[in-house]
Design an enzyme around this catalytic site. Structure first.
Site, PDB file in Angstrom:
ATOM      1  CD  GLU A 279      -3.415  -0.345   2.018  1.00  0.00           C
ATOM      2  OE1 GLU A 279      -3.129   0.296   3.103  1.00  0.00           O
ATOM      3  OE2 GLU A 279      -4.375  -0.930   1.791  1.00  0.00           O
ATOM      4  CG  HIS A 300       7.641 -28.911  -1.394  1.00  0.00           C
ATOM      5  ND1 HIS A 300       8.186 -30.075  -1.903  1.00  0.00           N
ATOM      6  CD2 HIS A 300       8.378 -28.317  -0.181  1.00  0.00           C
ATOM      7  CE1 HIS A 300       9.001 -30.305  -0.996  1.00  0.00           C
ATOM      8  NE2 HIS A 300       9.372 -29.642   0.019  1.00  0.00           N
ATOM      9  CE  LYS A 414     -11.932   0.989   1.383  1.00  0.00           C
ATOM     10  NZ  LYS A 414     -11.676   2.153   1.937  1.00  0.00           N
TER      11      LYS A 414
HETATM   12  O1  PA5 Z   1      -2.747   1.130   5.851  1.00  0.00           O
HETATM   13  C1  PA5 Z   1      -4.160   1.638   5.881  1.00  0.00           C
HETATM   14  O2  PA5 Z   1      -4.541   2.741   6.028  1.00  0.00           O
HETATM   15  C2  PA5 Z   1      -5.450   0.645   5.416  1.00  0.00           C
HETATM   16  O3  PA5 Z   1      -4.746  -0.769   5.354  1.00  0.00           O
HETATM   17  C3  PA5 Z   1      -6.160   0.735   6.722  1.00  0.00           C
HETATM   18  O4  PA5 Z   1      -5.665   0.281   7.814  1.00  0.00           O
HETATM   19  C4  PA5 Z   1      -7.471  -0.135   6.204  1.00  0.00           C
HETATM   20  O5  PA5 Z   1      -7.922   0.075   5.047  1.00  0.00           O
HETATM   21  C5  PA5 Z   1      -8.328  -0.014   7.287  1.00  0.00           C
HETATM   22  O6  PA5 Z   1      -9.034   1.266   7.442  1.00  0.00           O
HETATM   23  P1  PA5 Z   1      -9.913   1.634   8.951  1.00  0.00           P
HETATM   24  O7  PA5 Z   1      -8.953   1.460  10.053  1.00  0.00           O
HETATM   25  O8  PA5 Z   1     -10.053   3.010   8.694  1.00  0.00           O
HETATM   26  O9  PA5 Z   1     -11.029   0.783   8.977  1.00  0.00           O
END
Ligand code: PA5
Length: 424
Positions: A279, A300, A414
């Protein structure tokens, strides 16, 4: 402290090393893109001094005393760190261990069967819930919480639910914060200056970790020392070197980094790493794709590709100097299975031979292999790993000129999902 060995990958180019030092300076001086989300850098030293940290430990002690099951609801950065710590330090079979509350992670997908199974496992047990969402609006945990809330209210009085449900979320905004305030659930704060995937050392990760019996003081203490160590602007800083070596590989066409790890209890540590790097780095049509490989299970399956497939892979191999447990292989008189050649050896020596053998083979196959050598699977090592990987990630992103702290690409699925579900 973590040792980084790049003999199997080669030293980084001098120019890349210089760039890495510049990127680290940018990170430390908070002058790069997304700098308003670098609160995690000061966190290990500062947070343990706060009243909230004390409250995290108190609530965790209450959970340990009163709960047989803790359901942790969250997705992405709101659950992977805690799960990584619990599995690394308590093993992937921690829920079979008597004396600790069982910890089940929900709200990290949309799998009805999984929710159904967890609810079945909660029957006749004392249940606490920790719902974690920084935004307070993410669909998966929100939906999971709706279902678990209904379950909790079917089992406990409203007054008891107020005691048993704890929300970790933004200090002021979001649906979860509103709901928690309205009902009177206890809340912990995800700081404004720390994004989800950098939040494991906030209440997001610390409350479930402490509830599972992890000594969070030791984690934070080691993380604070690691923060100082891995912030050094020097070519012998292992975090900086790791960032520079993987970037050198990337520029030579190694666009995938596989983290290979030594067994099931490290699986979620690799998942946490994948989320942190995926990310943070994957933006603007750039970035190293993070993947993982368990030694030896995945040799494997993926082993063939790593060795012999498209030459786009570099590898970082994680290993421990001291194992969590020892198990000697015994000799048998008849040697009926022909395995007496390993008799007298500890299983970890066999694992080490597998790791070294894999490393040699991969290097011969043209895969640059870095080694991340950890002392032992304990609280201190976990705390060090968090800072090591977070700082190296910040450096890597700034070298690639991307913002390490946003995730614009996550919104697209989303939007489509909400349209298909008819959300207004
Ligand atoms: O690293 C990030 O920002 C994301 O992976 C969030 O942790 C994830 O989308 C969850 O978001 P939230 O805590 O707002 O529900």
């Amino acid at each position: 402290m973590i040792k980084f060995n790049c003999e199997g990958a080669g030293r980084p180019d001098i120019s890349t090393l210089t760039e890495a030092i510049e990127a680290l300076k940018t990170l430390k001086s908070k002058s790069g893109e997304g700098a308003e989300f670098t609160g995690w850098m000061e966190l290990p030293g500062d947070y343990p001094k706060t009243e909230e940290y004390k409250a995290v430990k108190e609530v965790a002690a209450e959970i340990r005393e009163k709960a047989q099951v803790l359901i942790v609801i969250g997705i992405g950065g709101s659950y992977l760190g805690a799960r990584a710590a619990i599995e690394m330090l308590k093993s992937s079979r921690h829920n079979q261990e008597p004396g600790n509350p069982q910890v089940y992670f929900l709200g990290n997908g949309l799998d009805a069967f999984d929710i159904y199974q967890v609810l079945r496992l909660c029957e006749d047990k004392s249940v606490y819930v920790n719902v974690i969402s920084k935004s307070g609006t993410t669909l998966e945990p929100a939906l999971g919480f709706r279902i678990i809330r209904e379950y909790m209210y079917s089992r406990y009085s409203a007054e008891e639910c107020k005691q048993r449900i704890i929300a970790t979320t933004d200090k002021a905004k979001g649906v979860l914060k509103g709901l928690a305030d309205e009902v009177g659930y206890r809340t912990f704060v995800v700081p404004d200056d720390i994004g989800g995937r950098y939040s494991v050392l906030t209440p997001v990760g610390l409350l479930p970790m402490a509830a599972a019996g992890i000594d969070i003081d030791k984690v934070m203490d080691a993380a604070a020392k690691a923060q100082a160590e891995y912030s050094r602007e020097s070519s012998d800083n292992p975090a900086l070197l790791y960032a520079a070596v993987r970037e050198t590989g990337y520029r030579r066409g190694k666009t995938v980094e596989i983290q290979s790890y030594p067994g099931e209890s490290m699986r979620f540590m690799a998942e946490w790493w994948k989320q942190l790097y995926g990310e943070s780095e994957g933006k603007g049509r750039k970035g190293i794709f993070p993947a993982s490989c368990q030694i030896t299970a995945d040799l494997h399956s993926l082993g063939q590709f790593i060795q012999d497939g498209e030459p786009i892979i570099q590898e970082s191999m994680v290993r421990f100097e001291e194992p969590a447990a020892k198990l000697e292989v015994k000799a048998t008189e008849a040697n009926e299975d022909g395995l007496n050649y390993v008799a007298g050896k500890d299983m970890n020596q066999v694992l080490l031979a597998a790791q070294k053998g894999t490393m040699e083979a991969h290097i011969a196959g043209g895969v640059p292999v870095m080694e991340i050598v950890l002392e032992r699977p304990d609280e201190a090592t976990f705390g060090e790993m968090v800072l090591f990987y977070e700082i190296a990630c910040g450096i890597s992103c700034y070298m690639q000129k991307v913002n390490p702290f946003n995730q614009p690409g996550v919104e697209d699925y989303k939007k489509n999902m909400f349209r298909l579900l008819g959300k207004k």
